[in-house]
Design a protein around this motif. Structure first.
Motif, short mmCIF file in Angstrom:
data_model
loop_
_atom_site.label_atom_id
_atom_site.label_comp_id
_atom_site.label_asym_id
_atom_site.label_seq_id
_atom_site.Cartn_x
_atom_site.Cartn_y
_atom_site.Cartn_z
N UNK A 120 0.82 -1.19 0.00
CA UNK A 120 0.00 0.00 0.00
C UNK A 120 0.87 1.26 0.00
N UNK A 121 0.61 2.16 -0.93
CA UNK A 121 1.35 3.43 -0.99
C UNK A 121 2.67 3.34 -1.72
N UNK A 122 2.98 2.17 -2.25
CA UNK A 122 4.25 2.02 -2.94
C UNK A 122 4.16 2.54 -4.38
N UNK A 123 5.27 3.13 -4.85
CA UNK A 123 5.34 3.52 -6.26
C UNK A 123 6.38 2.65 -6.94
N UNK A 124 5.90 1.87 -7.91
CA UNK A 124 6.79 0.99 -8.68
C UNK A 124 7.10 1.63 -10.03
N UNK A 125 8.36 1.76 -10.34
CA UNK A 125 8.76 2.25 -11.66
C UNK A 125 8.88 1.06 -12.59
N UNK A 126 8.22 1.16 -13.76
CA UNK A 126 8.26 0.05 -14.72
C UNK A 126 9.05 0.49 -15.94
N UNK A 127 10.18 -0.12 -16.15
CA UNK A 127 11.06 0.24 -17.26
C UNK A 127 11.24 -0.93 -18.21
N UNK A 156 11.95 -0.66 -8.58
CA UNK A 156 11.96 -0.62 -10.03
C UNK A 156 11.83 -2.05 -10.57
N UNK A 157 10.95 -2.19 -11.57
CA UNK A 157 10.85 -3.47 -12.28
C UNK A 157 11.33 -3.24 -13.70
N UNK A 158 12.24 -4.07 -14.13
CA UNK A 158 12.71 -3.98 -15.51
C UNK A 158 12.06 -5.12 -16.29
N UNK A 159 11.28 -4.73 -17.30
CA UNK A 159 10.57 -5.73 -18.10
C UNK A 159 11.31 -5.99 -19.39
N UNK A 160 11.25 -7.21 -19.85
CA UNK A 160 11.79 -7.55 -21.15
C UNK A 160 10.96 -8.70 -21.72
#
Ligand code: ADP
Ligand code: ADP
Length: 231
Positions: free
Chosen positions: A33-40, A210-214
């Motif tokens: 809750x309240x977390x900000x995830x950066x999706x790159x 941060x989540x790095x997607x590929x």
């Protein structure tokens, strides 16, 4: 206070005469809750598809989206309380900025007029739109339009906030101010949020993780420090 969880979330696009495209191939992630995830991740890796499935703007092929522990995959967008600021999210041309921001708020919260006006004015001030509240979208710069779409997501005070390149049309100075304001609002209101960006700096300054997607999967997940050796 709302957790967001993606459980083996999948999307395969199928079109006649074409090989299927596995855009999202099993995402598992849980935002507190309240977390900000950066999706790159590189273009085409499935970031927008992921956001659209969370928002309910796209059906899922498999898996589930849980908001506050409740599966919402069968709910239409308007029943998810997910706010989105997407790059090309249509603003309604006949309505003024003020009306665009107030739209949906009234019916939704059965809030009285004065209440809605105050909320709209407050958010408009925070993202720098006060001067154009009575203008229509067509007369705005692309940076201003982008801020209207951001403000429209924020004004709804959604449980979950999805931001797709929300600052991409702003110039450097505006980007700095708006970025700080987004962080402040997100923190103050406790939105659980996902921010898609190409801008590593933006991700580093805003995101808790941060989540790095590929290629349709999350390849790396961690704090900026863990991923980039960033202080
Ligand atoms: P990103 O946002 O990371 O650039 P997308 O989610 O837009 O990636 O796209 C992921 C993959 O799915 C890409 O191969 C893209 O071409 C494909 N795709 C996206 N939307 C559609 C669609 N409506 N129909 C078919 N394929 C799509
Ligand atoms: P309701 O009042 O039933 O919640 P609205 O009239 O507010 O519905 O919105 C209609 C549709 O437009 C919904 O699907 C809602 O999710 C979508 N919508 C409107 N504004 C936004 C926004 N800023 N972000 C995401 N979706 C929005």
């Amino acid at each position: 206070m709302t957790e967001l969880e993606l459980r083996d979330l999948r999307k395969t696009y199928r079109a006649r005469g074409r090989p299927p495209v596995e855009a999202v191939r099993g995402l598992d992630v849980r935002l507190r809750s309240g977390e900000l995830l950066g999706l790159l991740g590189p273009s085409g890796c499935g970031k927008s598809t992921t956001l659209r499935m969370i928002a309910g703007l796209e059906t899922v092929t498999g898996g589930d989206v849980l908001v506050g522990g409740v599966p919402v995959t069968d709910r239409p967008a308007r029943r998810r309380n997910v706010g989105v600021a997407f790059e090309n999210y249509a603003l309604y041309p006949p309505l003024t900025v003020r009306e665009n921001l107030a739209f949906g708020l009234r019916a939704r919260r059965r809030a009285d007029r004065g209440d809605v006006d105050r909320r709209v004015a407050l958010i408009a001030e925070r993202v720098g739109l006060t001067a154009v509240l009575d203008d229509r979208p067509a007369t705005l710069s692309s940076g201003q339009k982008q801020r209207v779409s951001l403000a429209r997501a924020l004004v709804r005070e959604p449980d979950v906030l999805l931001l797709d390149e929300p600052l991409s049309h702003l110039d450097a100075a505006q980007r700095d101010t708006t970025r700080r304001e987004v962080k402040r609002i997100q923190r103050d209101l406790g939105h659980t949020a996902i921010l898609v960006t190409h801008d590593q700096e933006e991700a580093l300054s805003l995101a808790d993780r941060i989540a790095v997607m590929r290629d349709g999967v999350i390849e790396q997940l961690g704090t900026a420090h863990e991923i980039y050796d960033h202080p």
